[in-house]
Design an enzyme around this catalytic site. Structure first.
Site, PDB file in Angstrom:
ATOM      1  N   ASP A 123       0.859  -1.190   0.000  1.00 50.54           N
ATOM      2  CA  ASP A 123       0.000   0.000   0.000  1.00 50.54           C
ATOM      3  C   ASP A 123       0.890   1.233   0.000  1.00 50.54           C
ATOM      4  OD1 ASP A 123      -1.723   2.210   0.943  1.00 50.54           O
ATOM      5  OD2 ASP A 123      -3.199   0.635   1.245  1.00 50.54           O
ATOM      6  N   HIS A 136      -9.924  -5.517  -2.851  1.00 52.04           N
ATOM      7  CA  HIS A 136      -8.596  -5.687  -2.257  1.00 52.04           C
ATOM      8  C   HIS A 136      -8.727  -5.985  -0.777  1.00 52.04           C
ATOM      9  CE1 HIS A 136      -9.696  -1.405  -2.348  1.00 52.04           C
ATOM     10  NE2 HIS A 136      -9.052  -1.274  -1.203  1.00 52.04           N
ATOM     11  N   HIS A 186      -6.713  -5.714   2.745  1.00 48.98           N
ATOM     12  CA  HIS A 186      -5.571  -5.085   3.420  1.00 48.98           C
ATOM     13  C   HIS A 186      -4.942  -6.110   4.360  1.00 48.98           C
ATOM     14  CE1 HIS A 186      -6.455  -0.724   2.540  1.00 48.98           C
ATOM     15  NE2 HIS A 186      -7.684  -1.190   2.384  1.00 48.98           N
TER      16      HIS A 186
END
Ligand code: 5GP
Length: 133
Positions: free
Chosen positions: A29, A93, A95
Protein backbone atom coordinates in the site's frame (compact mmCIF):
# COMPACT_ATOMS: atom_id res chain seq x y z
CA UNK A 1 -11.93 2.26 -17.89
CA UNK A 2 -9.36 0.17 -16.03
CA UNK A 3 -9.08 0.64 -12.28
CA UNK A 4 -5.83 1.98 -10.86
CA UNK A 5 -5.14 -1.54 -9.54
CA UNK A 6 -5.65 -3.11 -13.00
CA UNK A 7 -3.09 -0.61 -14.28
CA UNK A 8 -0.72 -1.74 -11.52
CA UNK A 9 -1.22 -5.41 -12.50
CA UNK A 10 -0.45 -4.55 -16.13
CA UNK A 11 2.64 -2.57 -15.10
CA UNK A 12 1.20 0.68 -16.48
CA UNK A 13 1.55 2.20 -12.99
CA UNK A 14 4.55 1.25 -10.83
CA UNK A 15 4.12 -0.65 -7.57
CA UNK A 16 6.20 -2.49 -5.01
CA UNK A 17 5.19 -6.00 -5.95
CA UNK A 18 5.21 -8.66 -3.27
CA UNK A 19 3.72 -11.72 -4.97
CA UNK A 20 1.81 -12.79 -8.06
CA UNK A 21 -0.04 -15.83 -9.37
CA UNK A 22 -2.00 -16.32 -12.57
CA UNK A 23 -5.13 -14.86 -10.94
CA UNK A 24 -3.92 -12.74 -8.02
CA UNK A 25 -1.47 -9.94 -7.24
CA UNK A 26 -0.03 -8.46 -4.02
CA UNK A 27 1.78 -5.13 -3.61
CA UNK A 28 2.60 -2.63 -0.87
CA UNK A 29 0.00 0.00 0.00
CA UNK A 30 1.44 3.37 -1.02
CA UNK A 31 -0.02 5.06 2.11
CA UNK A 32 0.67 2.40 4.72
CA UNK A 33 -0.58 2.11 8.28
CA UNK A 34 2.44 -0.07 9.06
CA UNK A 35 5.60 -1.18 7.39
CA UNK A 36 4.66 -4.14 5.20
CA UNK A 37 1.02 -3.02 4.77
CA UNK A 38 0.11 -5.01 1.69
CA UNK A 39 -2.87 -5.10 -0.65
CA UNK A 40 -3.99 -8.42 -2.12
CA UNK A 41 -6.20 -8.30 -5.20
CA UNK A 42 -7.75 -10.56 -7.83
CA UNK A 43 -6.55 -9.63 -11.32
CA UNK A 44 -10.18 -9.85 -12.35
CA UNK A 45 -11.60 -6.36 -11.86
CA UNK A 46 -14.63 -6.59 -9.58
CA UNK A 47 -15.49 -3.70 -7.27
CA UNK A 48 -17.21 -5.44 -4.35
CA UNK A 49 -15.67 -8.50 -2.70
CA UNK A 50 -19.02 -10.27 -2.33
CA UNK A 51 -19.62 -9.97 -6.08
CA UNK A 52 -16.59 -12.18 -6.85
CA UNK A 53 -17.39 -15.60 -8.25
CA UNK A 54 -16.90 -18.35 -5.67
CA UNK A 55 -13.63 -19.68 -7.11
CA UNK A 56 -12.02 -16.23 -7.23
CA UNK A 57 -13.33 -15.39 -3.76
CA UNK A 58 -11.89 -18.49 -2.08
CA UNK A 59 -8.70 -18.27 -4.15
CA UNK A 60 -8.21 -14.67 -3.05
CA UNK A 61 -8.39 -15.60 0.64
CA UNK A 62 -6.03 -18.54 0.17
CA UNK A 63 -3.56 -16.23 -1.57
CA UNK A 64 -4.03 -13.60 1.18
CA UNK A 65 -3.19 -16.20 3.84
CA UNK A 66 0.11 -17.06 2.16
CA UNK A 67 0.99 -13.39 1.62
CA UNK A 68 0.01 -12.62 5.23
CA UNK A 69 2.31 -15.37 6.52
CA UNK A 70 5.14 -13.97 4.43
CA UNK A 71 4.54 -10.44 5.78
CA UNK A 72 4.38 -11.80 9.34
CA UNK A 73 7.73 -13.53 8.92
CA UNK A 74 9.41 -10.30 7.83
CA UNK A 75 7.79 -7.52 9.88
CA UNK A 76 7.88 -7.91 13.69
CA UNK A 77 4.26 -7.81 14.94
CA UNK A 78 1.81 -9.59 17.22
CA UNK A 79 -0.21 -10.79 14.26
CA UNK A 80 -1.60 -9.80 10.89
CA UNK A 81 -4.81 -7.79 10.81
CA UNK A 82 -6.91 -8.19 7.69
CA UNK A 83 -9.70 -5.99 6.47
CA UNK A 84 -11.71 -5.22 3.36
CA UNK A 85 -12.93 -1.64 2.93
CA UNK A 86 -12.91 -0.69 -0.72
CA UNK A 87 -14.44 2.78 -0.41
CA UNK A 88 -11.55 4.43 -2.25
CA UNK A 89 -10.57 2.06 -5.04
CA UNK A 90 -13.38 0.12 -6.83
CA UNK A 91 -11.33 -3.04 -7.32
CA UNK A 92 -11.58 -5.71 -4.60
CA UNK A 93 -8.60 -5.69 -2.26
CA UNK A 94 -7.75 -7.18 1.11
CA UNK A 95 -5.57 -5.08 3.42
CA UNK A 96 -2.87 -7.13 5.17
CA UNK A 97 -1.51 -5.12 8.08
CA UNK A 98 1.11 -6.10 10.68
CA UNK A 99 -0.41 -5.08 14.04
CA UNK A 100 0.49 -4.87 17.70
CA UNK A 101 -2.76 -3.31 18.91
CA UNK A 102 -6.26 -2.44 17.69
CA UNK A 103 -5.08 1.12 17.01
CA UNK A 104 -2.81 -0.16 14.26
CA UNK A 105 -5.99 -0.89 12.26
CA UNK A 106 -7.31 2.68 12.58
CA UNK A 107 -7.56 4.04 9.03
CA UNK A 108 -8.11 7.56 10.39
CA UNK A 109 -4.51 7.65 11.65
CA UNK A 110 -1.82 9.54 9.76
CA UNK A 111 -0.23 7.21 7.24
CA UNK A 112 3.47 6.36 7.47
CA UNK A 113 6.07 7.70 5.08
CA UNK A 114 8.81 5.51 3.68
CA UNK A 115 11.47 6.17 1.07
CA UNK A 116 11.43 4.30 -2.23
CA UNK A 117 14.44 2.36 -0.95
CA UNK A 118 12.57 1.33 2.22
CA UNK A 119 9.48 0.25 0.25
CA UNK A 120 11.68 -1.67 -2.16
CA UNK A 121 13.61 -3.40 0.59
CA UNK A 122 10.56 -4.59 2.53
CA UNK A 123 8.78 -5.71 -0.66
CA UNK A 124 11.86 -7.76 -1.61
CA UNK A 125 12.04 -9.39 1.81
CA UNK A 126 8.33 -10.29 1.77
CA UNK A 127 8.65 -11.60 -1.76
CA UNK A 128 11.55 -13.86 -0.81
CA UNK A 129 9.65 -15.13 2.25
CA UNK A 130 6.57 -15.79 0.07
CA UNK A 131 8.62 -17.80 -2.42
CA UNK A 132 9.92 -20.03 0.40
CA UNK A 133 6.42 -20.93 1.70
P1 5GP B 1 -9.87 1.41 0.40
O1 5GP B 1 -10.45 1.38 -1.01
O2 5GP B 1 -9.76 0.02 0.99
O3 5GP B 1 -10.58 2.36 1.29
O4 5GP B 1 -8.39 1.96 0.30
C1 5GP B 1 -7.60 1.83 -0.85
C2 5GP B 1 -6.14 1.68 -0.46
O5 5GP B 1 -5.38 1.69 -1.66
C3 5GP B 1 -5.60 2.82 0.41
O6 5GP B 1 -5.00 2.27 1.58
C4 5GP B 1 -4.58 3.53 -0.48
O7 5GP B 1 -3.44 3.97 0.22
C5 5GP B 1 -4.22 2.45 -1.49
N1 5GP B 1 -3.88 3.01 -2.80
C6 5GP B 1 -4.61 3.91 -3.52
N2 5GP B 1 -4.01 4.18 -4.68
C7 5GP B 1 -2.87 3.45 -4.70
C8 5GP B 1 -1.83 3.30 -5.67
O8 5GP B 1 -1.81 3.92 -6.73
N3 5GP B 1 -0.82 2.44 -5.35
C9 5GP B 1 -0.80 1.74 -4.18
N4 5GP B 1 0.23 0.91 -3.97
N5 5GP B 1 -1.78 1.85 -3.25
C10 5GP B 1 -2.80 2.69 -3.51
Amino acid sequence: MSSIFSKIVKGEIPSYKVAETEDFFAFLDINPLAQGHTLVIPKKEVDYVFDLDEETYTGLWTFAKKVGKAVESVVPCKRIGITVIGLEVPHTHIHIIPINSIYDMDFKRDKLKFSAQEFHSVANKISKAYNKL
